[in-house]
Design an enzyme around this catalytic site. Structure first.
Site: not given
Length: 357
Positions: A69, A79-80, A99, A125, A142
């Site tokens: 992902y 962010f990731d 999540i 979050y 995502f």
């Protein structure tokens, strides 16, 4: 099913302002910036932008999945990313380990499918965020590609690609087989192929010589048959993986059975087709000097094989097998066998049973 008839023109009759409002709401739903009512998102928005032609299985709650992902914010800032870490996510879905938005967004996916998930804050979050990474009340985007799905209840999936019309006997436990194979992951990545070695793979089935799933998948094959086998990791290389095989990976094999031979019972190097000679030692002692050296032993065993009276363990160099047989009979390791040393394995096994009784 919709009834046949002339196309509907109901949309064309709507006032222009109302029509524009419907378009805006539709765009909002597609981009994840608004719910159908125009407010914040209530659930994950899923965009399936690549769907494989074949989808034999979809992700369900409790399945183990592996996926890549990229995670970004609405402005496109990353962010990731699992790609940056060069590590797939491998986890059970639907049990609270992800999540909530990711858990929901992965449901129903097919292997090799690509999706874009838009996750509202309350399914990500929340109002707290994740220190140093996710700000409070952030909507997350995502892009996900699914590479694997399996469940601990899975067994080997067998599909017959080609079956010859004549099959005198099918493979069973204990058989010695030769077969070609191509091995890939579900995304098509090749990890091994026997064609690269120029000779078929050899194995005795049921002797723990191959992974359990392959052993199972070869059962019942006919010489000349081709099969596709899908093997879950708990019947393959498990969580640790192997060379070229990542941990917890589902494996796909295309196998072709080249030949089959009757195997030997466990622990046997040679078996007689009928009863052994009544005067075994005398027949083996070719020069009648009361001793059988390696040369005489080898000549005798080869004669039994060529005359069809017995057979050696398949899949091993005959010279090595005969050498191992001689070492087993040469009890005192003095380089010759005497009449007192010579003993059939079947007789040894029977004596052992009596001793245990």
């Amino acid at each position: 099913m919709f009834p046949a008839g002339p196309p509907s023109h109901s949309l064309l009759r709507l006032p222009l302002l109302q029509l524009l409002l419907l378009v805006v709401q539709a765009v909002g739903r597609g981009l994840g910036r608004a719910s159908p009512a125009g407010g914040p998102l209530e659930d994950v928005v899923i965009e399936r932008y690549h769907i494989p032609r074949a989808c034999p299985r979809e992700v369900q709650m409790g399945d183990f999945v592996r996926y890549h992902y990229n995670g970004t914010f609405e402005d496109g800032k990353k962010f990731d990313s699992s790609y940056d870490r060069n590590t797939l996510v491998a986890i059970v879905v639907g049990v609270g380990r992800l999540i909530t938005g990711m858990d929901r967004g992965l449901m129903g996916m097919c292997v090799n499918e690509r999706r874009r998930l838009i996750v509202p804050p309350h399914l990500g979050y929340g109002s707290i965020g994740l220190a140093g990474l996710i700000p409070p009340d952030a909507t997350l985007y995502f892009d996900v590609v699914l590479l694997d799905v399996w469940n601990k209840e899975d067994t080997v999936q067998v599909s017959t690609l080609l079956r010859p019309p004549h099959c005198p006997r099918m493979v069973q436990d204990g058989d010695f087989v030769r077969y070609h194979y191509n091995g890939t992951l579900l995304d098509g990545t090749s990890f091994d192929t026997r064609h690269d070695y120029g000779a078929p793979q050899e194995a005795t089935l049921g002797a723990n010589k191959v992974i359990e799933g392959l052993d199972t998948g070869l059962q019942g094959m006919c010489v000349g048959e081709r099969r596709q086998l899908i093997v879950p990791p708990h019947l393959a290389h498990g969580e640790s993986g192997a060379r070229g095989v990542p941990g917890s990976a589902v494996l796909l094999f295309e196998v072709e059975l080249v030949s089959r031979e009757d195997g030997l019972p466990t622990g046997y190097l040679f078996v007689w087709h009928k009863d052994p000679p009544a005067n075994l030692f005398e027949d083996m002692d070719l020069n009648k000097d009361g001793e059988v050296p390696p040369e005489e032993f080898s000549t005798f065993i080869k004669a039994q094989v060529s005359e069809g009276k017995g057979r050696l363990m398949p899949g091993q160099d005959p010279e090595k097998t005969i050498g191992d047989m001689f070492q087993n009979q040469d009890r005192n390791q003095d380089g010759k066998i005497t009449v007192d040393e010579l003993k059939l394995k079947s007789d040894e096994d029977e004596e052992r049973v009596h001793e245990e009784l």
